[in-house]
Scaffold this motif. Sequence first.
Motif, mmCIF file in Angstrom:
data_model
loop_
_atom_site.group_PDB
_atom_site.id
_atom_site.type_symbol
_atom_site.label_atom_id
_atom_site.label_comp_id
_atom_site.label_asym_id
_atom_site.label_seq_id
_atom_site.Cartn_x
_atom_site.Cartn_y
_atom_site.Cartn_z
ATOM 1 N N ARG A 1 -10.283 1.590 5.555
ATOM 2 C CA ARG A 1 -9.407 2.467 4.776
ATOM 3 C C ARG A 1 -9.447 2.091 3.304
ATOM 4 N N GLY B 1 0.662 -4.642 3.762
ATOM 5 C CA GLY B 1 -0.363 -5.246 4.606
ATOM 6 C C GLY B 1 -0.397 -6.753 4.418
ATOM 7 N N THR C 1 1.285 3.252 2.349
ATOM 8 C CA THR C 1 1.843 3.462 3.689
ATOM 9 C C THR C 1 2.895 2.401 3.987
ATOM 10 N N VAL D 1 -5.208 6.868 12.075
ATOM 11 C CA VAL D 1 -6.458 6.208 12.498
ATOM 12 C C VAL D 1 -7.308 7.244 13.224
ATOM 13 N N GLY E 1 -4.114 -1.076 19.707
ATOM 14 C CA GLY E 1 -2.765 -1.279 19.174
ATOM 15 C C GLY E 1 -1.749 -0.326 19.759
ATOM 16 N N MET E 2 -2.205 0.839 20.229
ATOM 17 C CA MET E 2 -1.258 1.850 20.679
ATOM 18 C C MET E 2 -0.599 1.504 22.015
ATOM 19 N N THR F 1 -16.919 -1.436 16.948
ATOM 20 C CA THR F 1 -16.561 -0.566 15.823
ATOM 21 C C THR F 1 -15.737 -1.321 14.787
ATOM 22 N N VAL F 2 -15.580 -0.685 13.623
ATOM 23 C CA VAL F 2 -14.694 -1.253 12.602
ATOM 24 C C VAL F 2 -13.873 -0.125 11.977
ATOM 25 N N ASN G 1 -6.135 -6.868 19.677
ATOM 26 C CA ASN G 1 -5.766 -5.760 18.795
ATOM 27 C C ASN G 1 -6.534 -5.861 17.468
ATOM 28 N N PRO G 2 -7.517 -4.980 17.262
ATOM 29 C CA PRO G 2 -8.361 -5.078 16.062
ATOM 30 C C PRO G 2 -7.607 -4.704 14.793
ATOM 31 N N THR H 1 0.882 -1.168 0.000
ATOM 32 C CA THR H 1 0.000 0.000 0.000
ATOM 33 C C THR H 1 0.923 1.222 0.000
ATOM 34 N N ILE I 1 -7.556 -3.340 10.465
ATOM 35 C CA ILE I 1 -8.154 -2.409 9.503
ATOM 36 C C ILE I 1 -8.696 -3.186 8.300
ATOM 37 N N LEU J 1 -6.474 8.482 16.793
ATOM 38 C CA LEU J 1 -5.974 7.422 17.663
ATOM 39 C C LEU J 1 -4.514 7.102 17.339
#
Length: 342
Positions: A122, A39, A36, A184, A227-228, A118-119, A63-64, A34, A66, A195
């Motif tokens: 991107r 993935g 960034t 995010v 994740g943070m 939530t979801v 840890n969810p 990608t 993307i 986030l």
Amino acid sequence: MKTRFLKTTGQTRQRNIRLAAKLIHDGDLVAFPTETVYGLGASVYNERAVSNIFQVKGRPPDNPMIVHIWSLDQMWGLAESIPLMFWILAEKFWPGPLTMVTRKSDKVPAIVSAGLPTVAVRMPDHPVARALLKNAAVPIVAPSANLSGRPSPTMALHVLEDLDGKIAAILDGGSCKIGLESTVLDITRKVPVILRPGGVTREEIERALGIHVSVASPTRKRPASPGMKYKHYAPKAEVILIEGERGAVLRGMKRVADRLKKQKTVFGVMAERSARPMFKSYRFFSLGSTGATGAARNLFEGFRKFDHQKVEMIVCEGFPDESLGSALMNRLRKAASRRVRV
Ligand code: TXA
Ligand code: MG
């Protein structure tokens, strides 16, 4: 498992992208480029494949991840209610390095968002990612394609280093343009919250929305973005980060480097290319010559390179905490075991 290395240049491009899409369809894992970072993809609706991602990465189950899409229509299968803010930001920044967190639809398996209501979604801006998503015709869940705790991969080679033999294939798309993960943004509340800082800056989001946007503090006990809370982005070496005005930073780095040399520590220096002459007699990794933009692009490669060289310490130049520099400094501060202000 033999990991297939799939080129995306020349005549095999179409065939390889179609093959990768089929593998995703069949429930296999495929790494892809990608803008960034790379993935590690699986079909969002295949729970077994999604659970394999956690396994091969060694990712903590809370840890969810993307979800990546290529067309706005795909949002309807993912989100429950979509706020107006979403459309404004999608129009302005998609495809691009912005991830938006909204209320999730029941169709999205709980494992994708680690049980959260939530979801995160991107739309990446990379021709290979877009072609893969279009061919797969399902949204693709993809965390960064590194082993958990290692720097995110910005080249196909980095993915091989971490995941060779564990995944079905890697689509090679060369070096990632941005080099740091996406921004995010939680848009489930009135005041959106960043986030994780990334390629789209707070200033840009505020300008697009015409309202104030807050930034989640990374030190909060229960981070809004799970994740943070993990120590991320870190090389094996200890990072000493020197921050302040540039001239003082370089002089400070020189002092630290001279001391480490006397102590016979195996160390490396990371700074903008223009600083190379100052560190002629040291192991030097150039962060490019375009300030924070170049440093963002090169940072993770530098971490990996120094790890290969069994460097024990890295002395790193700090950059101004603004625009893309905020995302860069967020990653550097997380990686650093010592920060020095000069
Ligand atoms: O640029 C990127 O975002 C890359 C490329 C591959 O798209 N992906 C990436 O994924 O960096 P990952 O899994 O390494 O980081 C995802 C971040 C984590 O900090 C995670 O906790 C957060 O996004 N996240 C995912 N879903 C979330 C949700 N529903 N609520 C809050 N945070 C979420
Ligand atoms: Mg990651």
